[in-house]
Scaffold this motif. Structure first.
Motif, PDB file in Angstrom:
ATOM      1  N   HIS A 127      10.255 -74.195  11.771  1.00  0.00           N
ATOM      2  CA  HIS A 127       9.334 -74.254  10.781  1.00  0.00           C
ATOM      3  C   HIS A 127      10.010 -73.997   9.619  1.00  0.00           C
ATOM      4  CE1 HIS A 127       6.116 -73.618  13.750  1.00  0.00           C
ATOM      5  NE2 HIS A 127       7.039 -72.701  14.388  1.00  0.00           N
ATOM      6  N   ASP A 128      10.110 -74.747   8.574  1.00  0.00           N
ATOM      7  CA  ASP A 128      10.671 -74.463   7.414  1.00  0.00           C
ATOM      8  C   ASP A 128       9.891 -75.213   6.233  1.00  0.00           C
ATOM      9  OD1 ASP A 128      12.089 -76.360   8.245  1.00  0.00           O
ATOM     10  OD2 ASP A 128      14.038 -75.294   7.764  1.00  0.00           O
ATOM     11  N   THR A 129       8.580 -75.540   6.391  1.00  0.00           N
ATOM     12  CA  THR A 129       7.776 -76.040   5.425  1.00  0.00           C
ATOM     13  C   THR A 129       7.911 -74.889   4.143  1.00  0.00           C
ATOM     14  OG1 THR A 129       6.189 -76.852   6.940  1.00  0.00           O
ATOM     15  CG2 THR A 129       5.324 -76.036   4.919  1.00  0.00           C
ATOM     16  N   ILE A 130       7.868 -75.855   3.243  1.00  0.00           N
ATOM     17  CA  ILE A 130       7.893 -74.888   1.929  1.00  0.00           C
ATOM     18  C   ILE A 130       6.392 -74.772   1.510  1.00  0.00           C
ATOM     19  CG2 ILE A 130       8.661 -76.796   0.370  1.00  0.00           C
ATOM     20  CD1 ILE A 130       9.859 -74.620  -1.518  1.00  0.00           C
TER      21      ILE A 130
ATOM     22  N   GLY B  54      -0.868 -81.549  10.247  1.00  0.00           N
ATOM     23  CA  GLY B  54      -1.023 -80.035  10.377  1.00  0.00           C
ATOM     24  C   GLY B  54      -1.881 -79.413   9.569  1.00  0.00           C
ATOM     25  N   ASP B  55      -1.483 -78.149   9.399  1.00  0.00           N
ATOM     26  CA  ASP B  55      -2.252 -77.320   8.329  1.00  0.00           C
ATOM     27  C   ASP B  55      -1.877 -77.553   7.002  1.00  0.00           C
ATOM     28  OD1 ASP B  55       0.019 -76.162   9.093  1.00  0.00           O
ATOM     29  OD2 ASP B  55      -0.186 -74.606   7.786  1.00  0.00           O
ATOM     30  N   SER B  56      -0.636 -77.967   6.577  1.00  0.00           N
ATOM     31  CA  SER B  56      -0.052 -77.867   5.371  1.00  0.00           C
ATOM     32  C   SER B  56      -0.899 -78.280   4.250  1.00  0.00           C
ATOM     33  CB  SER B  56       1.262 -78.249   5.485  1.00  0.00           C
ATOM     34  OG  SER B  56       1.949 -77.378   6.157  1.00  0.00           O
TER      35      SER B  56
HETATM   36  C1  SD4 Z   1       2.702 -78.032  10.446  1.00  0.00           C
HETATM   37  N1  SD4 Z   1       2.743 -75.854   9.252  1.00  0.00           N
HETATM   38  O1  SD4 Z   1       2.805 -79.230  10.245  1.00  0.00           O
HETATM   39  C2  SD4 Z   1       3.611 -77.077   9.543  1.00  0.00           C
HETATM   40  C3  SD4 Z   1       4.776 -76.959  10.351  1.00  0.00           C
HETATM   41  C4  SD4 Z   1       5.768 -76.218   9.560  1.00  0.00           C
HETATM   42  O2  SD4 Z   1       8.022 -76.044   8.875  1.00  0.00           O
HETATM   43  O3  SD4 Z   1       5.483 -74.960   9.166  1.00  0.00           O
HETATM   44  N2  SD4 Z   1       7.149 -76.541   9.467  1.00  0.00           N
HETATM   45  O4  SD4 Z   1       2.019 -77.576  11.489  1.00  0.00           O
END
Ligand code: SD4
Length: 333
Positions: free
Chosen positions: A190-193, A222-224
């Motif tokens: 995980h490294d979503t910003i 996803g949630d983003s």
């Molecule tokens: C997701 N929250 O698509 C994102 C994944 C994530 O770094 O945090 N990736 O579920």
């Protein structure tokens, strides 16, 4: 590789970069109309926080804030730094692809008025966060997906490009040998910003951008980019943003939950902890096998971060210090 990054990041904990600015007390208005200091804690506006170790991104955001720019411009520009960074394999260009080899991006943005925009399953456009901002500002909608989002971006002048770098292609090809599809990914993937900023006027905005889970099913979102899950901003109260296994965040509407808990009087830290508890305390929660982390800020500039597992961190630029702060976490040994 990713483990090494985490260890490297961990070793940077608390290393601040001095970039002058003065601190001032956190003030509020008392019922008799006088300004009072509501916290002895020295705080400073503007301020910016982001998920993970992204000091270049927070530095860019702070540059905008210190020049008198808005929190909205700051979070967009800050996120763009990571989107353009080809070495970051879960955001923008260089992001790991889905199982079919396509890099697909999700992003959203939310301003001080509660306006928001998002894009999902966006291909071939690096700056998904900027497309999300255009959705917010130039359409009557909040979300555009897939081909529609891409065509909208092209019409707005964004340049199409391949987002699959050699390194990500190689990683995907290696993955394909066994092609084990296990969405319950390891805790480090995980490294979503996600970025939250308060400008000098005390107004809050936030943004979130990701290429999502590596080797996800084609079409998985996803949630983003989901307002309330990956990100929520309430300019009266504060804001929160999430990273980690999006499915778990969506099921608990995590970022909205954090902000509502702050509305009910919790500090950002307490609110992040409670939102993580909602996930891990579910009957049959499989939390040993996934990571979720939240960061939050309230209207006074107090911040918090919390995750299920170790190695989550927040980058915080406040006053003169731009630093990575290791997050406390639920699952101790
Ligand atoms: C997701 N929250 O698509 C994102 C994944 C994530 O770094 O945090 N990736 O579920």
């Amino acid at each position: 590789m990713r483990r090494r990054n985490f260890l490297k990041n961990a070793s940077l904990t608390g290393v601040g970069l001095a970039v002058g600015n003065s601190l001032k007390g956190c003030q509020d208005i008392s019922p008799d109309g006088k300004k009072v200091v509501v916290s002895d804690k020295k705080t400073a506006l503007p301020l910016v926080i982001a998920t993970w170790h992204v000091i270049d991104a927070t530095a860019r955001a702070m540059e905008i804030l210190q020049a008198g720019g808005t929190a909205l411009d700051a979070v967009e520009q800050g996120c763009m730094v990571e989107e353009a960074n080809e070495k970051g394999q879960s955001v923008g260009k260089g992001g790991l692809p889905d199982r079919d080899g396509n890099v697909t991006l999700d992003a959203c943005i939310m301003d001080k008025h509660g306006n928001c925009g998002s894009v999902v399953y966006l291909k071939n456009i690096t700056h998904a966060v900027s497309v999300a901002r255009k959705v917010m500002e130039d359409t009557p909608h909040v979300m555009l997906a897939g081909e529609g989002a891409k065509n909208f971006a092209l019409k707005k002048g964004f340049q199409p490009e391949s987002l699959l770098t050699e390194a990500s292609k190689e990683a995907w090809e290696k993955w394909k040998v066994e092609a084990q599809y296990n969405p319950i990914i390891n805790i480090e993937n995980h490294d979503t910003i996600g970025m939250l900023a308060i400008d000098k006027n005390g107004d809050i905005s936030g943004a979130c951008t990701t290429s999502g889970l590596a080797y996800k099913m084609a079409g998985r979102v996803g949630d983003s980019p989901i307002i309330g899950s990956g990100l929520f901003v309430d300019n009266e109260i504060g804001a929160a943003v999430a990273t980690g296994l999006g499915e778990e965040v969506v099921k608990t509407v995590g970022s909205f939950l954090v902000v509502e808990l702050m509305r009910q009087g919790k500090t950002p830290q307490e609110a992040c902890e409670e939102a993580i508890k909602r996930i891990v305390q579910k009957p049959n929660s499989d939390f040993n096998n996934f990571q979720v982390g939240y960061i939050a800020v309230n209207k006074h500039g107090d911040t918090g971060s919390y995750s299920i597992h170790q190695w989550f961190s927040m980058t915080k630029y406040q006053g003169s210090v731009n630093q990575q702060i290791q997050s406390d976490y639920f699952k101790k040994a």
